[in-house]
Design a protein around this motif. Sequence first.
Motif, PDB file in Angstrom:
ATOM      1  N   ALA A  27     -59.422 -23.995 -36.435  1.00 37.33           N
ATOM      2  CA  ALA A  27     -59.844 -23.944 -35.035  1.00 37.33           C
ATOM      3  C   ALA A  27     -58.797 -23.295 -34.138  1.00 37.33           C
ATOM      4  O   ALA A  27     -59.131 -22.687 -33.112  1.00 37.33           O
ATOM      5  CB  ALA A  27     -60.155 -25.354 -34.536  1.00 37.33           C
ATOM      6  N   ASN A  28     -57.522 -23.423 -34.533  1.00 37.86           N
ATOM      7  CA  ASN A  28     -56.442 -22.897 -33.696  1.00 37.86           C
ATOM      8  C   ASN A  28     -55.780 -21.646 -34.270  1.00 37.86           C
ATOM      9  O   ASN A  28     -54.739 -21.213 -33.776  1.00 37.86           O
ATOM     10  CB  ASN A  28     -55.388 -23.992 -33.488  1.00 37.86           C
ATOM     11  N   ASN A  29     -56.406 -21.085 -35.312  1.00 35.55           N
ATOM     12  CA  ASN A  29     -55.891 -19.857 -35.936  1.00 35.55           C
ATOM     13  C   ASN A  29     -54.421 -19.978 -36.339  1.00 35.55           C
ATOM     14  O   ASN A  29     -53.628 -19.051 -36.148  1.00 35.55           O
ATOM     15  CB  ASN A  29     -56.077 -18.661 -34.995  1.00 35.55           C
ATOM     16  N   LYS A  30     -54.066 -21.124 -36.900  1.00 35.99           N
ATOM     17  CA  LYS A  30     -52.704 -21.340 -37.362  1.00 35.99           C
ATOM     18  C   LYS A  30     -52.540 -20.811 -38.791  1.00 35.99           C
ATOM     19  O   LYS A  30     -53.495 -20.753 -39.562  1.00 35.99           O
ATOM     20  CB  LYS A  30     -52.353 -22.829 -37.323  1.00 35.99           C
ATOM     21  N   GLU A  31     -51.322 -20.434 -39.139  1.00 37.40           N
ATOM     22  CA  GLU A  31     -51.051 -19.899 -40.473  1.00 37.40           C
ATOM     23  C   GLU A  31     -50.523 -20.956 -41.437  1.00 37.40           C
ATOM     24  O   GLU A  31     -50.320 -20.676 -42.621  1.00 37.40           O
ATOM     25  CB  GLU A  31     -50.056 -18.745 -40.373  1.00 37.40           C
ATOM     26  N   THR A  32     -50.303 -22.158 -40.956  1.00 37.61           N
ATOM     27  CA  THR A  32     -49.819 -23.245 -41.804  1.00 37.61           C
ATOM     28  C   THR A  32     -50.801 -23.508 -42.945  1.00 37.61           C
ATOM     29  O   THR A  32     -52.017 -23.474 -42.749  1.00 37.61           O
ATOM     30  CB  THR A  32     -49.653 -24.532 -40.979  1.00 37.61           C
ATOM     31  N   LYS A  33     -50.259 -23.777 -44.131  1.00 33.33           N
ATOM     32  CA  LYS A  33     -51.087 -24.128 -45.283  1.00 33.33           C
ATOM     33  C   LYS A  33     -50.885 -25.601 -45.638  1.00 33.33           C
ATOM     34  O   LYS A  33     -49.776 -26.131 -45.527  1.00 33.33           O
ATOM     35  CB  LYS A  33     -50.731 -23.259 -46.488  1.00 33.33           C
ATOM     36  N   ILE A  34     -51.966 -26.223 -46.078  1.00 32.28           N
ATOM     37  CA  ILE A  34     -51.909 -27.620 -46.521  1.00 32.28           C
ATOM     38  C   ILE A  34     -51.500 -27.641 -47.987  1.00 32.28           C
ATOM     39  O   ILE A  34     -52.218 -27.129 -48.852  1.00 32.28           O
ATOM     40  CB  ILE A  34     -53.274 -28.308 -46.354  1.00 32.28           C
ATOM     41  N   LEU A  35     -50.345 -28.225 -48.263  1.00 32.77           N
ATOM     42  CA  LEU A  35     -49.806 -28.337 -49.618  1.00 32.77           C
ATOM     43  C   LEU A  35     -49.873 -29.807 -50.035  1.00 32.77           C
ATOM     44  O   LEU A  35     -48.929 -30.573 -49.831  1.00 32.77           O
ATOM     45  CB  LEU A  35     -48.364 -27.822 -49.652  1.00 32.77           C
ATOM     46  N   ALA A  36     -51.010 -30.210 -50.578  1.00 32.56           N
ATOM     47  CA  ALA A  36     -51.182 -31.616 -50.942  1.00 32.56           C
ATOM     48  C   ALA A  36     -50.278 -31.978 -52.116  1.00 32.56           C
ATOM     49  O   ALA A  36     -50.113 -31.201 -53.061  1.00 32.56           O
ATOM     50  CB  ALA A  36     -52.639 -31.891 -51.287  1.00 32.56           C
ATOM     51  N   ALA A  37     -49.707 -33.185 -52.055  1.00 33.44           N
ATOM     52  CA  ALA A  37     -48.751 -33.638 -53.071  1.00 33.44           C
ATOM     53  C   ALA A  37     -49.024 -35.100 -53.412  1.00 33.44           C
ATOM     54  O   ALA A  37     -49.886 -35.737 -52.814  1.00 33.44           O
ATOM     55  CB  ALA A  37     -47.326 -33.466 -52.546  1.00 33.44           C
ATOM     56  N   SER A  38     -48.276 -35.621 -54.387  1.00 30.52           N
ATOM     57  CA  SER A  38     -48.359 -37.020 -54.806  1.00 30.52           C
ATOM     58  C   SER A  38     -49.714 -37.330 -55.437  1.00 30.52           C
ATOM     59  O   SER A  38     -50.611 -37.878 -54.802  1.00 30.52           O
ATOM     60  CB  SER A  38     -48.114 -37.964 -53.618  1.00 30.52           C
ATOM     61  N   PHE A  39     -49.828 -36.969 -56.725  1.00 31.23           N
ATOM     62  CA  PHE A  39     -51.080 -37.186 -57.457  1.00 31.23           C
ATOM     63  C   PHE A  39     -50.841 -38.018 -58.706  1.00 31.23           C
ATOM     64  O   PHE A  39     -49.809 -37.888 -59.365  1.00 31.23           O
ATOM     65  CB  PHE A  39     -51.693 -35.847 -57.875  1.00 31.23           C
ATOM     66  N   LYS A  40     -51.841 -38.840 -59.045  1.00 33.40           N
ATOM     67  CA  LYS A  40     -51.792 -39.631 -60.271  1.00 33.40           C
ATOM     68  C   LYS A  40     -52.838 -39.192 -61.285  1.00 33.40           C
ATOM     69  O   LYS A  40     -52.776 -39.580 -62.452  1.00 33.40           O
ATOM     70  CB  LYS A  40     -51.986 -41.119 -59.948  1.00 33.40           C
ATOM     71  N   ASN A  41     -53.822 -38.399 -60.862  1.00 32.31           N
ATOM     72  CA  ASN A  41     -54.845 -37.917 -61.785  1.00 32.31           C
ATOM     73  C   ASN A  41     -55.448 -36.627 -61.254  1.00 32.31           C
ATOM     74  O   ASN A  41     -55.296 -36.285 -60.074  1.00 32.31           O
ATOM     75  CB  ASN A  41     -55.929 -38.982 -62.010  1.00 32.31           C
ATOM     76  N   MET A  42     -56.149 -35.903 -62.128  1.00 28.63           N
ATOM     77  CA  MET A  42     -56.708 -34.611 -61.748  1.00 28.63           C
ATOM     78  C   MET A  42     -57.889 -34.740 -60.794  1.00 28.63           C
ATOM     79  O   MET A  42     -58.203 -33.803 -60.059  1.00 28.63           O
ATOM     80  CB  MET A  42     -57.127 -33.838 -63.001  1.00 28.63           C
ATOM     81  N   GLY A  43     -58.545 -35.891 -60.789  1.00 27.91           N
ATOM     82  CA  GLY A  43     -59.615 -36.109 -59.825  1.00 27.91           C
ATOM     83  C   GLY A  43     -59.097 -36.010 -58.401  1.00 27.91           C
ATOM     84  O   GLY A  43     -59.745 -35.422 -57.521  1.00 27.91           O
ATOM     85  N   GLN A  44     -57.912 -36.566 -58.164  1.00 29.11           N
ATOM     86  CA  GLN A  44     -57.297 -36.478 -56.843  1.00 29.11           C
ATOM     87  C   GLN A  44     -56.973 -35.028 -56.489  1.00 29.11           C
ATOM     88  O   GLN A  44     -57.183 -34.587 -55.355  1.00 29.11           O
ATOM     89  CB  GLN A  44     -56.020 -37.317 -56.801  1.00 29.11           C
ATOM     90  N   VAL A  45     -56.469 -34.281 -57.455  1.00 30.85           N
ATOM     91  CA  VAL A  45     -56.120 -32.875 -57.220  1.00 30.85           C
ATOM     92  C   VAL A  45     -57.357 -32.078 -56.822  1.00 30.85           C
ATOM     93  O   VAL A  45     -57.351 -31.322 -55.840  1.00 30.85           O
ATOM     94  CB  VAL A  45     -55.470 -32.254 -58.476  1.00 30.85           C
ATOM     95  N   MET A  46     -58.441 -32.235 -57.576  1.00 35.35           N
ATOM     96  CA  MET A  46     -59.668 -31.493 -57.285  1.00 35.35           C
ATOM     97  C   MET A  46     -60.254 -31.895 -55.932  1.00 35.35           C
ATOM     98  O   MET A  46     -60.772 -31.056 -55.188  1.00 35.35           O
ATOM     99  CB  MET A  46     -60.695 -31.732 -58.394  1.00 35.35           C
ATOM    100  N   SER A  47     -60.143 -33.172 -55.592  1.00 34.90           N
ATOM    101  CA  SER A  47     -60.630 -33.630 -54.288  1.00 34.90           C
ATOM    102  C   SER A  47     -59.842 -32.990 -53.153  1.00 34.90           C
ATOM    103  O   SER A  47     -60.409 -32.604 -52.126  1.00 34.90           O
ATOM    104  CB  SER A  47     -60.534 -35.157 -54.194  1.00 34.90           C
ATOM    105  N   ALA A  48     -58.535 -32.865 -53.335  1.00 38.75           N
ATOM    106  CA  ALA A  48     -57.702 -32.252 -52.293  1.00 38.75           C
ATOM    107  C   ALA A  48     -58.165 -30.832 -51.997  1.00 38.75           C
ATOM    108  O   ALA A  48     -58.298 -30.436 -50.831  1.00 38.75           O
ATOM    109  CB  ALA A  48     -56.239 -32.263 -52.718  1.00 38.75           C
ATOM    110  N   TYR A  49     -58.428 -30.055 -53.047  1.00 43.05           N
ATOM    111  CA  TYR A  49     -58.936 -28.695 -52.842  1.00 43.05           C
ATOM    112  C   TYR A  49     -60.297 -28.722 -52.147  1.00 43.05           C
ATOM    113  O   TYR A  49     -60.557 -27.956 -51.218  1.00 43.05           O
ATOM    114  CB  TYR A  49     -59.074 -27.974 -54.181  1.00 43.05           C
ATOM    115  N   GLU A  50     -61.169 -29.606 -52.610  1.00 45.54           N
ATOM    116  CA  GLU A  50     -62.524 -29.691 -52.055  1.00 45.54           C
ATOM    117  C   GLU A  50     -62.495 -30.011 -50.567  1.00 45.54           C
ATOM    118  O   GLU A  50     -63.314 -29.509 -49.792  1.00 45.54           O
ATOM    119  CB  GLU A  50     -63.315 -30.764 -52.808  1.00 45.54           C
ATOM    120  N   TRP A  51     -61.542 -30.830 -50.148  1.00 43.03           N
ATOM    121  CA  TRP A  51     -61.479 -31.260 -48.750  1.00 43.03           C
ATOM    122  C   TRP A  51     -60.742 -30.278 -47.854  1.00 43.03           C
ATOM    123  O   TRP A  51     -60.666 -30.496 -46.647  1.00 43.03           O
ATOM    124  CB  TRP A  51     -60.827 -32.636 -48.666  1.00 43.03           C
ATOM    125  N   GLY A  52     -60.193 -29.209 -48.444  1.00 47.47           N
ATOM    126  CA  GLY A  52     -59.607 -28.175 -47.603  1.00 47.47           C
ATOM    127  C   GLY A  52     -58.149 -27.852 -47.820  1.00 47.47           C
ATOM    128  O   GLY A  52     -57.592 -27.007 -47.102  1.00 47.47           O
TER     129      GLY A  52
END
Length: 226
Positions: A157-182
């Motif tokens: 919405a604000n045309n920012k260049e920051t990227k979301i770098l999700a961290a702290s995972f215990k399983n691949m389901g969490q990793v895939m969810s992070a991508y799915e949510w943006g």
Amino acid sequence: MELMFDTGNIEKIEYYSQVFPIAGVTTNPSILKKEGKVEIWEHFRQIQKIIGEKTFLHVQVTTGTKEEIIKEAYKIVEELGYETYVKIPTTIEGLQAVKVLKKENFKITATAIYTMAQGDFAIMAGADYIAPYFNRMENINIEPERVIKHYAHLIKANNKETKILAASFKNMGQVMSAYEWGAHCTTVDPDLLADALKMPSIEEAVINFKSDWESSFGKGVSLLDV
């Protein structure tokens, strides 16, 4: 969509970088503790040599005040180059340091993010990456889905260049969810990534393909032989 390794282990990085298409390697003091008391700058340079010039290393500061963080940031780029991302915890002192360092064109990863407000402030301060802690959020009843979607909306919405770098995972389901949510990127222990390729059903399918081929063309025969 990017993937990084969350490890300081030379052997893992060397082996798994031949398997997975990574954009970087992230480290922090807790990760490095697992490697013992290494010669730290040489250790980082070894990682850089393995991953190459177009794949970037993220190194976390170890001090807490604005002035100390800034001094460490300069030390990091002096030793490892200005393409190295400086990881800074998103605290009052950390945000002050981020604002100063971004004016000097440092590459910054704002880390230790648990709340919406932390990430919002880091985006406003100009951080290149923000690192929300997925599993740790869940452990204290903070919904990572809500937080990651909020950041994704705010950035777009604000045309920012920051990227979301999700961290702290215990399983691949969490990793895939992070991508799915943006999330634009995740950083994951390579052993966890490898587990996603070791399902019994995958191995069974490969064995069946080989068996079917050999039943038609003979045992030990490959495409190179026909």
